[in-house]
Design a protein around this motif. Structure first.
Motif: not given
Length: 412
Positions: A285-287, A289, A292-293, A332-333, A338
């Motif tokens: 999930f950090s990846t 994020e 997505d950014e 988590r999402k 996203y």
């Protein structure tokens, strides 16, 4: 609900019990008197059904109560040990319980496809994201006639098998027979090679029908071959999904996406310890994020040009909400949360020929009905509404992120 006809029951004198000999009251016209207000007698109770042996034993031992704690603990311990045994075969792990994907046994060079003495045949399975890559690049490059395909179906034991006939479901690719060798299973195809083969029989697999040899079973080697090694017979030779000027950036993205996303969802789903799962899910999930950014300011990973890195990411994203979010505990999402990633996925889905490779029904069946250790009940949940074709076809407006017009390269 059905309508029941009105029952007219005959009047019976409650004083007399011998109904066989008691005369029935009659009206002055001589016909039996009837009552429209007396309710009909209740229907006879249904005959008792014989319960299955396990149900009968449990009722005898503890009735409607839960089993005793000792039995629950014993069953739980037995199931846990059995689960770890099955998972060790399905998904090998390291001592920490982290899933380690076996390496491919057959690697290929992109120049192999130039030989006129080869007759390539592609073997795939629809649930597999790695095989899905090859179907997409094959379609975008116009290699359908050059590289025929046989689509295997996952068997109940997890192996790949072929059906006698192809049952068409919509316009999507569907499992069917082995049109190259007439085999019943993919394992049989692997064993046809010179010297035989007893290793893992995986998809995708590229087969040389003339030499009766496995050419390659590493997905990235196959898509590189399809992208540049078969241009002489490709219907769309001008499309280059790995331009020389982008190779470094493509490699950089692959080094991030493969371990943390492509394989990351499997590291979550196949984790055999809480520690291994926590590490995998945090990296995943950090990846997401990060991606997505990044995609908030770029149409594709490398800018305005669709590349092999995008194809590799797409086949994981299209499976995320219907499969990985639920079955692989990537909770988590959801991907639809996203905004940029979900729009990016729809952008690629809407490229001509891509949607036709996305048989989401077969994909869900291949996970929920086959991965017994993860879903013992074999119950497939309903398709999330965000994964329906109509939603995936909604406008994405990501073309506004392009600095230059590249539709000719992407859509040709």
């Amino acid at each position: 609900m059905s309508c029941t006809p009105l029952h007219i029951s005959t009047f019976r004198n409650p004083i007399h019990t011998n109904r066989a000999t008691q005369p029935r009251p009659t009206s002055r016209h001589g016909s039996p008197r009837t009552s429209l207000t007396q309710p009909p007698p209740p229907p006879p109770p249904p005959p008792p059904q014989n319960p299955d042996p396990i149900t009968a034993i449990t009722r005898l031992l503890w009735g409607k109560s839960l089993p005793p704690q000792l039995l629950i603990s014993t069953v739980r311990s037995t199931w846990s040990a059995t689960w770890h045994l099955m998972m060790s075969q399905l998904a090998p792990s390291d001592p920490s319980g982290s899933y380690t994907r076996p390496t491919s046994q057959f690697r290929s060079k992109s120049s192999l496809g130039q030989s006129p003495d080869t007759a390539l045949h592609l073997y795939v399975g629809l649930p597999c994201p790695w095989a899905h890559r090859t179907l997409i690049v094959r379609s975008l490059k116009g290699l359908e006639d050059t590289v025929p395909v046989s689509i295997a179906s996952p068997g109940i034991d997890g192996s790949w098998e072929f059906l006698d006939t192809t049952v068409r479901v919509g316009d999507y690719p569907n499992p069917g027979p082995d049109t190259a060798n007439g085999c019943k299973t993919l394992r049989e195809v692997y064993k046809l090679r010179r010297g035989g083969y007893d290793g893992r029989s995986t998809v995708p697999m590229l087969w040389d029908a003339k030499r009766k040899e496995v050419v390659c079973n590493e997905s990235y080697d196959i898509i590189e071959l399809f992208n540049s090694g078969l241009n002489r017979s490709a219907g769309n030779p001008d499309l280059d999904l790995s331009p020389p000027s982008f190779k470094t950036r493509i490699d950089e993205w692959n080094q991030i996406i493969y371990p943390r996303v492509n394989n990351g969802v499997y590291r979550c789903g196949f984790a055999q310890s809480q520690e291994a799962y926590d590490i995998a899910v945090n990296e995943l999930f950090s990846t997401l994020e990060l991606l997505d950014e990044h995609l908030g300011g770029a149409r594709y990973l490398c800018g305005d040009t669709l590349t092999l890195a995008d194809i590799c990411l797409f086949t994981t994203l299209i499976r995320f909400d219907p499969v990985y979010n639920v079955l692989f505990k990537c909770t988590r999402k959801k991907l639809i949360e996203y905004q940029n990633l979900h729009g990016y996925m729809r952008d690629i889905y809407q490229i001509p020929k891509v949607a036709a490779t996305c048989n989401l029904g077969a994909i869900m069946d291949g996970y929920y009905k086959i991965l017994f250790p993860l879903n013992p009940g074999n119950i497939r949940p309903s398709m999330p509404s965000c994964c329906e074709h109509e939603v995936l076809s909604d406008p994405h407006n990501r073309e506004t992120l392009s600095l230059v017009e590249n539709n000719v390269q992407v859509y040709a």
